[in-house]
Scaffold this active site. Structure first.
Site, PDB file in Angstrom:
ATOM      1  N   TYR A  94      -6.178   6.062   5.189  1.00  0.00           N
ATOM      2  CA  TYR A  94      -6.852   4.622   4.005  1.00  0.00           C
ATOM      3  C   TYR A  94      -5.448   3.900   4.370  1.00  0.00           C
ATOM      4  O   TYR A  94      -6.467   2.701   3.744  1.00  0.00           O
ATOM      5  CB  TYR A  94      -5.944   5.612   2.724  1.00  0.00           C
ATOM      6  CG  TYR A  94      -5.715   4.440   1.516  1.00  0.00           C
ATOM      7  CD1 TYR A  94      -6.900   3.991   1.160  1.00  0.00           C
ATOM      8  CD2 TYR A  94      -4.208   4.257   1.525  1.00  0.00           C
ATOM      9  CE1 TYR A  94      -6.866   3.066   0.282  1.00  0.00           C
ATOM     10  CE2 TYR A  94      -4.063   3.470  -0.082  1.00  0.00           C
ATOM     11  CZ  TYR A  94      -5.298   2.709  -0.438  1.00  0.00           C
ATOM     12  OH  TYR A  94      -5.190   1.070  -1.385  1.00  0.00           O
TER      13      TYR A  94
ATOM     14  N   ASP B  53      -9.301   6.201  -1.362  1.00  0.00           N
ATOM     15  CA  ASP B  53      -7.995   6.959  -2.057  1.00  0.00           C
ATOM     16  C   ASP B  53      -8.788   7.285  -3.163  1.00  0.00           C
ATOM     17  O   ASP B  53     -10.421   7.456  -3.393  1.00  0.00           O
ATOM     18  CB  ASP B  53      -7.141   5.486  -2.179  1.00  0.00           C
ATOM     19  CG  ASP B  53      -7.814   4.454  -3.343  1.00  0.00           C
ATOM     20  OD1 ASP B  53      -9.254   4.851  -3.433  1.00  0.00           O
ATOM     21  OD2 ASP B  53      -6.609   3.453  -3.981  1.00  0.00           O
TER      22      ASP B  53
ATOM     23  N   GLU C 285       0.716  -1.540  -0.098  1.00  0.00           N
ATOM     24  CA  GLU C 285       0.141   0.309  -0.231  1.00  0.00           C
ATOM     25  C   GLU C 285       0.653   1.511  -0.342  1.00  0.00           C
ATOM     26  O   GLU C 285       0.748   1.707  -0.845  1.00  0.00           O
ATOM     27  CB  GLU C 285      -1.036  -0.221   1.290  1.00  0.00           C
ATOM     28  CG  GLU C 285      -2.440  -0.822   0.863  1.00  0.00           C
ATOM     29  CD  GLU C 285      -3.186  -0.522   0.357  1.00  0.00           C
ATOM     30  OE1 GLU C 285      -3.336   0.673  -0.589  1.00  0.00           O
ATOM     31  OE2 GLU C 285      -3.496  -1.784  -0.448  1.00  0.00           O
TER      32      GLU C 285
END
Length: 370
Positions: A130, A148, A47
């Site tokens: 996020y 996102d 991520e």
């Protein structure tokens, strides 16, 4: 248009939407290396890498990073130079510096286990809402939103949300929407499916609506407003800077490099000497004067630049005119100024623009008669 951001949820078939979305993802999801298991560390690294970077670019970096640092302990105990080198070329280097600091926290405070509570994981350096939501939902099956740009685009169209997604405060609207829609039975696939839908189908321009698995739930498709959503104000214009750089070697064939400051753009990366261009003095004279002032080095600079490099950041563009030259006399080496052989140079982490300089310089050396 909706008067309140989430008023379409009143007549929204949430269960059917979840089934259609998750069913599509189960069938069509891309085969990505971080999806092989639900290891929280791997999800975390992927991520962070995927922020502002394309999936195709990230895949080889992720695989090499995991080979070098397969566990949290491996990354926590690594020196910064080797971590930056493994990240070299991905850009936005504050991401990996924050990750490096955060895994040290995880090792010291949580015994090397990524925390599974929103409060604890959100306290880690560089872990925003996020990233926290992605790790908690994908690795730990917690029904937490991971919002996102892809998710905001998808939901702005599906729910006809006309809020400006460029405003940080609007993220809360979409987090509220995800909390209302998320599957508590399979939050991992739900969040990943929203991201995947935005990446592959519900794209910024020319979305593939006829291929969309949740088209019948989409208000923008029904109302013909997919081209107008999401609402997003334009960014401020970027600043342009002209630079001059030099690839300089001494009589032993060693190359002069220096380390950027600890804070700011491209912090702690290595680079070739460079200075902003002076429009009054010639580039070659400007570079020669800079080297004399900065390194107390007398240099011979070749007459013409051997390459010109353009590099674009999110807020800034560089044009770099690059010269080759030789050092006349000694340069004092420090922690931030080094003379290295071409082989040693490969051990240091450089920004992409300076990697390009080095490749162009090597090509120039091959062209020169021996």
């Amino acid at each position: 248009m909706s008067n309140t951001p989430l008023n379409h949820l009143q007549d929204f078939n949430i269960t059917a939407f979840q089934n259609d979305l998750i069913g599509w993802f189960s069938r069509e999801q891309r085969d990505l290396p971080w999806r092989k298991d639900k290891d929280a560390y791997k999800v975390w690294v992927s991520e962070i890498m995927l922020q502002q970077t394309r999936v195709d670019t990230v895949i080889p970096y992720f695989e090499r990073f995991m080979e070098k640092f397969p566990t949290i302990d491996d990354l926590a105990l690594a020196d910064e130079e080797s971590v930056l080198k493994a990240w070299e070329g991905l850009g936005y280097y504050s991401r990996v510096r924050n990750l490096h600091s955060a895994v040290k926290e995880v090792r010291e405070l949580y015994g090397g286990m990524v925390p599974d509570s929103p409060a604890e994981i959100s306290r880690l350096k560089g872990v925003g809402p996020y990233t926290a939501g992605a790790i908690l939902s994908i690795a730990y099956s917690k029904a937490e939103p991971a919002v996102d740009g892809n998710v905001m685009r998808v939901l702005s169209r599906i729910l006809s949300i006309w809020e400006d997604i460029a405003k940080p405060s609007v993220r809360k609207v979409f987090e509220e929407a995800v909390r209302a829609l998320i599957s508590h039975e399979n939050p991992s696939h739900f969040n990943q499916a929203l991201m995947e839908l935005g990446a592959l189908i519900c794209t910024p321009t020319s979305p593939s609506c006829l291929l969309c698995p949740v088209r019948e739930h989409c208000h923008a498709f029904e109302e013909g407003t997919t081209g107008e959503l999401p609402v997003k104000t334009r960014k401020k214009s970027t600043r342009h800077v002209d630079l001059i750089a030099g690839v300089l070697k001494n009589d032993e064939g060693k190359i002069l490099i220096h380390k950027r400051p600890q804070n700011g753009l491209l912090a702690n990366l290595w680079e070739f000497p460079n200075v902003e261009k002076n429009t009054i003095i010639s580039p070659r004279t400007t570079l020669k004067g800079y080297l004399s002032d900065e390194y107390k080095a007398d240099t011979k600079i070749e007459t013409g630049s051997f390459t010109s490099i353009d590099h674009v950041f999110s807020h800034l563009t560089w044009n770099i005119e690059v010269f080759a030259g030789t050092l006349q006399g000694d340069v004092e080496e420090t922690d931030t100024v080094k003379l290295v052989t071409p082989d040693e140079l490969t051990e240091y982490a450089f920004p992409v623009s300076h990697q390009k300089m080095w490749r162009a310089y090597q090509a120039l050396q091959l062209e020169m008669p021996s």
